[in-house]
Design a protein around this motif. Sequence first.
Motif, PDB file in Angstrom:
ATOM      1  N   ASN A 192       0.831  -1.193   0.000  1.00 18.46           N
ATOM      2  CA  ASN A 192       0.000   0.000   0.000  1.00 18.46           C
ATOM      3  C   ASN A 192       0.867   1.245   0.000  1.00 18.46           C
ATOM      4  OD1 ASN A 192      -2.416  -1.379   0.088  1.00 18.46           O
ATOM      5  ND2 ASN A 192      -2.391  -1.520   2.329  1.00 18.46           N
ATOM      6  N   PRO A 193       0.616   2.207  -0.896  1.00 22.62           N
ATOM      7  CA  PRO A 193       1.429   3.415  -0.918  1.00 22.62           C
ATOM      8  C   PRO A 193       1.172   4.255   0.321  1.00 22.62           C
ATOM      9  CG  PRO A 193      -0.424   3.617  -2.417  1.00 22.62           C
ATOM     10  CD  PRO A 193      -0.428   2.202  -1.917  1.00 22.62           C
ATOM     11  N   ARG A 194       2.226   4.854   0.814  1.00 20.38           N
ATOM     12  CA  ARG A 194       2.074   5.733   1.967  1.00 20.38           C
ATOM     13  C   ARG A 194       1.467   7.064   1.536  1.00 20.38           C
ATOM     14  NH1 ARG A 194       7.545   4.003   2.609  1.00 20.38           N
ATOM     15  NH2 ARG A 194       7.774   2.433   4.248  1.00 20.38           N
ATOM     16  N   PRO A 195       0.699   7.711   2.425  1.00 16.55           N
ATOM     17  CA  PRO A 195       0.232   9.070   2.111  1.00 16.55           C
ATOM     18  C   PRO A 195       1.427   9.972   1.853  1.00 16.55           C
ATOM     19  CG  PRO A 195      -0.928   8.178   3.999  1.00 16.55           C
ATOM     20  CD  PRO A 195       0.177   7.223   3.697  1.00 16.55           C
ATOM     21  N   ARG A 196       1.358  10.769   0.810  1.00 18.36           N
ATOM     22  CA  ARG A 196       2.476  11.643   0.447  1.00 18.36           C
ATOM     23  C   ARG A 196       2.066  13.094   0.483  1.00 18.36           C
ATOM     24  NH1 ARG A 196       4.981  10.269  -5.152  1.00 18.36           N
ATOM     25  NH2 ARG A 196       5.923  12.260  -4.637  1.00 18.36           N
ATOM     26  N   ALA A 197       2.954  13.908   1.046  1.00 19.07           N
ATOM     27  CA  ALA A 197       2.781  15.340   0.965  1.00 19.07           C
ATOM     28  C   ALA A 197       4.142  15.981   0.876  1.00 19.07           C
ATOM     29  CB  ALA A 197       2.046  15.871   2.184  1.00 19.07           C
ATOM     30  N   HIS A 198       5.116  15.353   1.512  1.00 17.88           N
ATOM     31  CA  HIS A 198       6.469  15.867   1.468  1.00 17.88           C
ATOM     32  C   HIS A 198       7.337  14.772   0.892  1.00 17.88           C
ATOM     33  CE1 HIS A 198       4.991  18.926   4.188  1.00 17.88           C
ATOM     34  NE2 HIS A 198       4.436  17.947   4.856  1.00 17.88           N
ATOM     35  N   GLY A 199       7.986  14.943  -0.122  1.00 18.90           N
ATOM     36  CA  GLY A 199       8.779  13.874  -0.712  1.00 18.90           C
ATOM     37  C   GLY A 199       9.416  14.394  -1.964  1.00 18.90           C
ATOM     38  N   SER A 200       9.945  13.490  -2.735  1.00 18.75           N
ATOM     39  CA  SER A 200      10.587  13.899  -3.965  1.00 18.75           C
ATOM     40  C   SER A 200       9.541  14.382  -4.951  1.00 18.75           C
ATOM     41  CB  SER A 200      11.356  12.719  -4.549  1.00 18.75           C
ATOM     42  OG  SER A 200      10.483  11.666  -4.845  1.00 18.75           O
TER      43      SER A 200
ATOM     44  N   PRO B  67       5.413  22.720  -4.718  1.00 20.55           N
ATOM     45  CA  PRO B  67       5.162  22.750  -3.278  1.00 20.55           C
ATOM     46  C   PRO B  67       4.333  21.547  -2.849  1.00 20.55           C
ATOM     47  CG  PRO B  67       4.534  24.819  -4.365  1.00 20.55           C
ATOM     48  CD  PRO B  67       4.754  23.800  -5.429  1.00 20.55           C
ATOM     49  N   SER B  68       4.298  21.291  -1.565  1.00 20.47           N
ATOM     50  CA  SER B  68       3.532  20.171  -1.049  1.00 20.47           C
ATOM     51  C   SER B  68       2.424  20.665  -0.134  1.00 20.47           C
ATOM     52  CB  SER B  68       4.438  19.189  -0.302  1.00 20.47           C
ATOM     53  OG  SER B  68       5.097  19.850   0.770  1.00 20.47           O
ATOM     54  N   VAL B  69       1.430  19.840   0.048  1.00 25.15           N
ATOM     55  CA  VAL B  69       0.341  20.141   0.965  1.00 25.15           C
ATOM     56  C   VAL B  69       0.865  19.998   2.391  1.00 25.15           C
ATOM     57  CG1 VAL B  69      -1.916  19.355   1.777  1.00 25.15           C
ATOM     58  CG2 VAL B  69      -1.402  19.361  -0.671  1.00 25.15           C
ATOM     59  N   PRO B  70       0.538  20.915   3.296  1.00 27.53           N
ATOM     60  CA  PRO B  70       1.028  20.831   4.676  1.00 27.53           C
ATOM     61  C   PRO B  70       0.632  19.519   5.339  1.00 27.53           C
ATOM     62  CG  PRO B  70       0.033  22.979   4.259  1.00 27.53           C
ATOM     63  CD  PRO B  70      -0.276  22.131   3.066  1.00 27.53           C
ATOM     64  N   ALA B  71       1.474  19.062   6.251  1.00 22.14           N
ATOM     65  CA  ALA B  71       1.249  17.786   6.922  1.00 22.14           C
ATOM     66  C   ALA B  71      -0.088  17.758   7.657  1.00 22.14           C
ATOM     67  CB  ALA B  71       2.398  17.501   7.897  1.00 22.14           C
ATOM     68  N   ALA B  72      -0.448  18.876   8.276  1.00 23.46           N
ATOM     69  CA  ALA B  72      -1.716  18.919   9.008  1.00 23.46           C
ATOM     70  C   ALA B  72      -2.899  18.721   8.066  1.00 23.46           C
ATOM     71  CB  ALA B  72      -1.847  20.248   9.755  1.00 23.46           C
TER      72      ALA B  72
ATOM     73  N   ILE C  63       2.447  18.584  -5.089  1.00 23.35           N
ATOM     74  CA  ILE C  63       2.814  17.177  -5.116  1.00 23.35           C
ATOM     75  C   ILE C  63       1.580  16.347  -4.774  1.00 23.35           C
ATOM     76  CG2 ILE C  63       4.241  15.394  -4.047  1.00 23.35           C
ATOM     77  CD1 ILE C  63       6.322  17.543  -3.500  1.00 23.35           C
ATOM     78  N   PRO C  64       1.187  15.394  -5.619  1.00 23.75           N
ATOM     79  CA  PRO C  64      -0.017  14.591  -5.352  1.00 23.75           C
ATOM     80  C   PRO C  64       0.106  13.800  -4.054  1.00 23.75           C
ATOM     81  CG  PRO C  64       0.701  14.340  -7.625  1.00 23.75           C
ATOM     82  CD  PRO C  64       1.806  15.041  -6.900  1.00 23.75           C
TER      83      PRO C  64
END
Length: 247
Positions: free
Chosen positions: A34-42, A46-51, A155-156
């Motif tokens: 199962n893919p991990r939820p992604r927000a910060h990564g390669s 910009p990425s969606v904030p962790a919260a 980032i999706p």
Amino acid sequence: MGLVATRLTASLGLTLGLGFVFLPLGCGSGPLGNPRPRAHGSGDGPSVPAATVAALSACAEHGAARLTDTHYAIMFDVDVRADGRVDKAKVRESMIDDREIVSCMEDALRGMSLPGVVTPLRAAGPVYGGSVSPEGRTPLGHPAAAVAGAAVNLIPIVLVAAGVTIVVAVTAHVVEEAVEAIEKWPKEVEDKCYPRLYECLNNTSQPWWNRRRFGDRKECNACFRECLKDSGEWPMYKCPPPGYFPN
């Protein structure tokens, strides 16, 4: 899994970047593939904030049992204002027909902060009438300078809940008012306020001594606006940085 990616791309007209999310399942996946939820990564952008990712995950977890398929995708458009705040989020395309899940995700995206989308405006010469060269300022976040009305793909995010995989794609649109407001801010004021904003977003918990007055979380966007208004003076009383204690 390649067929799933193809179906999602065809159904939603998604970009290649969204389809690519499904490719590294073999080496970048979580337990049982199962893919991990992604927000910060390669990846670029910009990425969606962790919260916000956590809130989106909660939406998926609360409604996944009602879904009848195992893979879904949903695309959102969000409007970003001058301080990086998102106050409008709407669905562009969706494979999810559960209104409760969709509405929950809209609420999760509404109110998040995306300073990495707005900051590059400072590097765009036309915003300042061409008086400041791009070399004089280093944009943060997305490598390309944003302009009013520009669309920036974040980032999706891949969410997994109850055996259901949901890809969340977000496109941020810089509203025209953001450019107009930024034009009025002197660079020296921005240079004082933006570092404090990032510091605040990375540590949003109020210290124990400030919670009775302002609650458990810092309102970083409100403090940022106050800083701009007060010529670069960060409101320590409302959004104190780590280690700060009033005299």
